[in-house]
Design an enzyme around this catalytic site. Structure first.
Site, PDB file in Angstrom:
ATOM      1  N   SER A  72       0.716  -1.458  -0.134  1.00 19.99           N
ATOM      2  CA  SER A  72      -0.262  -0.063  -0.690  1.00 19.99           C
ATOM      3  C   SER A  72       1.207   1.433  -0.017  1.00 19.99           C
ATOM      4  CB  SER A  72      -0.911  -0.087   1.536  1.00 19.99           C
ATOM      5  OG  SER A  72      -0.620  -0.609   2.667  1.00 19.99           O
ATOM      6  N   LYS A  73       0.223   2.437  -0.301  1.00 18.30           N
ATOM      7  CA  LYS A  73       1.236   3.602   0.313  1.00 18.30           C
ATOM      8  C   LYS A  73       0.293   4.653   0.453  1.00 18.30           C
ATOM      9  CE  LYS A  73       5.161   5.036  -1.017  1.00 18.30           C
ATOM     10  NZ  LYS A  73       6.723   3.942  -0.021  1.00 18.30           N
ATOM     11  N   GLY A  74       0.055   5.807   1.131  1.00 22.44           N
ATOM     12  CA  GLY A  74      -0.269   6.674   1.262  1.00 22.44           C
ATOM     13  C   GLY A  74       0.431   8.522   0.752  1.00 22.44           C
ATOM     14  N   ASP A 107       7.660   8.178   5.448  1.00 19.35           N
ATOM     15  CA  ASP A 107       8.160   7.670   3.791  1.00 19.35           C
ATOM     16  C   ASP A 107       8.739   9.777   3.172  1.00 19.35           C
ATOM     17  OD1 ASP A 107       8.065   5.876   1.266  1.00 19.35           O
ATOM     18  OD2 ASP A 107       7.178   7.921   0.048  1.00 19.35           O
TER      19      ASP A 107
END
Ligand code: GLU
Length: 429
Positions: free
Chosen positions: A118-120, A159
């Site tokens: 996933s990533k946000g 990140d």
């Protein structure tokens, strides 16, 4: 296998070479063909499972209301809870977050840890925000996506422009909603609150380990090897430090503020101290200043792009002199540049392997939090080393078997693992 048409609404906001999701897809398609992936699975794996867009209103210090946009994309969760960082940056787009979530899926599968991807991201410029404003954005974003978060469903991490401080706010916000402390909801936390020793350095350490393996494969070692590092943040600075300690000469480094060059070698310890005090390399005078572009093309044996996507393109790839590229960043090389580098015989350590040290120690952190039993730093580093050396070997073996470049080999290993899990689980409908 014929290619199904995919409609991507915000595709037009990128030039073809710059669209990160396209860049990911091009490599995925190549691997899928070599794997002979059946058409149904091919369609499933080309699409993210879930895409969330939220509006984040906060009251700024000035008394004005500002509304930020936030994204969270769960690309695939067949192998376990979704795992991936959150970035705060003005360049964040849904296309980028989708690509980064897909890369997390392949990365976790490549190093064979039981996570999906996933990533946000939140579209904002943290350098213009106060600590209080950052906290409000973080907490409101967390509460807006709280249904999907959880140690068993989706586990964020740091990140670009996020750090331990931000992870602590996420952990606290989530825990307040759950009415009890849940440390395993996020990784990359401060060590005092359930973080893992070695996590902060893990991505840079991973770069060092796989570069060492690559050098050995080419009959070289860190001794006498010249290295250029683009990006001097958490990944690039640690990688430079560890490689210098191992005997390499760091000839060039850059961050947003400047690019520094010294063919005889920069003093990395001094640069680390400089950045700690001033938060940027700019102003350092004991080296020649060069352009950001020149960092990529200086005379060196190893180039480490450790900033963001799309820095190595069809324009500069022909001028790169390095024998090895270790991709500390996610997606630093465009698909067009891949072909040029391959023709030149450059040994590329692809991002999903080169920067997988971070998520590997995130996995260790999650395991430690869930077990409530914490490891010493040597144990963390030893286990990280074992996983990366094994994964490097698996990519090399696959590259040899299919006579393909390392990047495609790494996608083959990863996509095959994700596809294998889908086959075992079957389709619930
Ligand atoms: N943001 C890092 C990455 O791109 C770490 C992700 C994680 O630890 O979950 O790999």
């Amino acid at each position: 296998m014929s290619e199904p048409a995919i409609i991507r609404p915000d595709k037009q906001t990128f030039l073809a070479e710059e669209n990160p999701f396209e860049a990911m897809m091009e490599r995925f398609d190549h691997a899928a063909k070599l794997l002979n992936l059946d058409r149904g699975l091919y369609k499933v794996l080309r699409n993210p499972e879930k895409q969330i867009i939220v509006s984040i209103p906060i009251l700024r210090d000035s008394g004005e209301v500002e509304v930020f946009t936030g994204y969270r994309v769960l690309y695939n969760t067949s192998r376990g809870p979704a795992k991936g960082g959150i970035r705060f940056d003005l360049n964040v787009t849904l296309e980028e977050v989708k690509a980064l979530a897909a890369w997390m899926t392949w990365k976790c599968a490549l190093v064979n840890i039981p996570f999906g991807g996933s990533k946000g991201g939140v579209v904002c410029d943290p350098s213009t925000m106060s600590m209080g404003e950052l906290e409000k954005v973080t907490r409101r974003y967390t509460s807006s996506i709280i249904e999907i978060l959880g140690p068993d469903s989706d586990v964020p991490a740091p990140d670009v422009n996020t750090n331990e401080r931000v992870m602590a706010w996420i952990m606290d916000t989530y825990s307040m909603h759950k009415r009890h402390t849940v440390t395993a909801v996020v990784t990359g936390k401060p060590v005092e609150m359930g973080g893992s020793l070695g996590r902060r350095e893990a991505t840079g350490r991973g770069c060092m380990i796989v570069t060492r393996e690559a050098l050995a494969k080419l009959g070289m070692s860190f001794k006498g090897t010249r290295i250029a590092v683009q990006g001097f943040g958490n990944v690039g600075s640690v990688a430079a430090d560890l490689m210098a300690q191992a005997g390499a000469t760091i000839v060039a480094v850059s961050d947003k503020s400047t690019a520094l060059y010294n063919p005889k070698g920069l003093d990395v310890q001094e640069l680390l101290k400089w950045v700690k005090e001033r938060r940027q390399l700019g102003g350092y005078t004991k080296a020649e200043t060069i352009s950001h572009e020149q960092v990529l093309t200086v005379d060196c044996e190893v180039l480490i792009p450790a900033a963001t996507e799309n820095v190595i393109t069809r324009k500069n790839a022909p001028h790169i002199k390095a024998k090895i590229i270790c991709e500390g960043a996610n997606g630093p090389t465009s698909a067009a540049a891949d072909k040029i580098l391959e023709d030149k015989g450059v040994f590329v350590i692809p991002d999903i392997l080169a920067n997988a040290g971070g998520v590997t120690v995130s996995y260790f952190e999650w395991v430690q939090d869930r077990g409530g039993y914490f490891w010493d730093e040597d144990t963390v580093n030893r286990r990280l080393e074992a996983i990366l050396v094994r994964s490097f070997g698996e990519v090399m073996a696959m590259a040899e078997k299919h006579k393909v470049a390392n990047r495609i080999a790494s996608y083959i290993v990863a996509v095959d693992r994700v596809a294998g899990m889908h086959r075992l689980r079957g389709m619930y409908a």
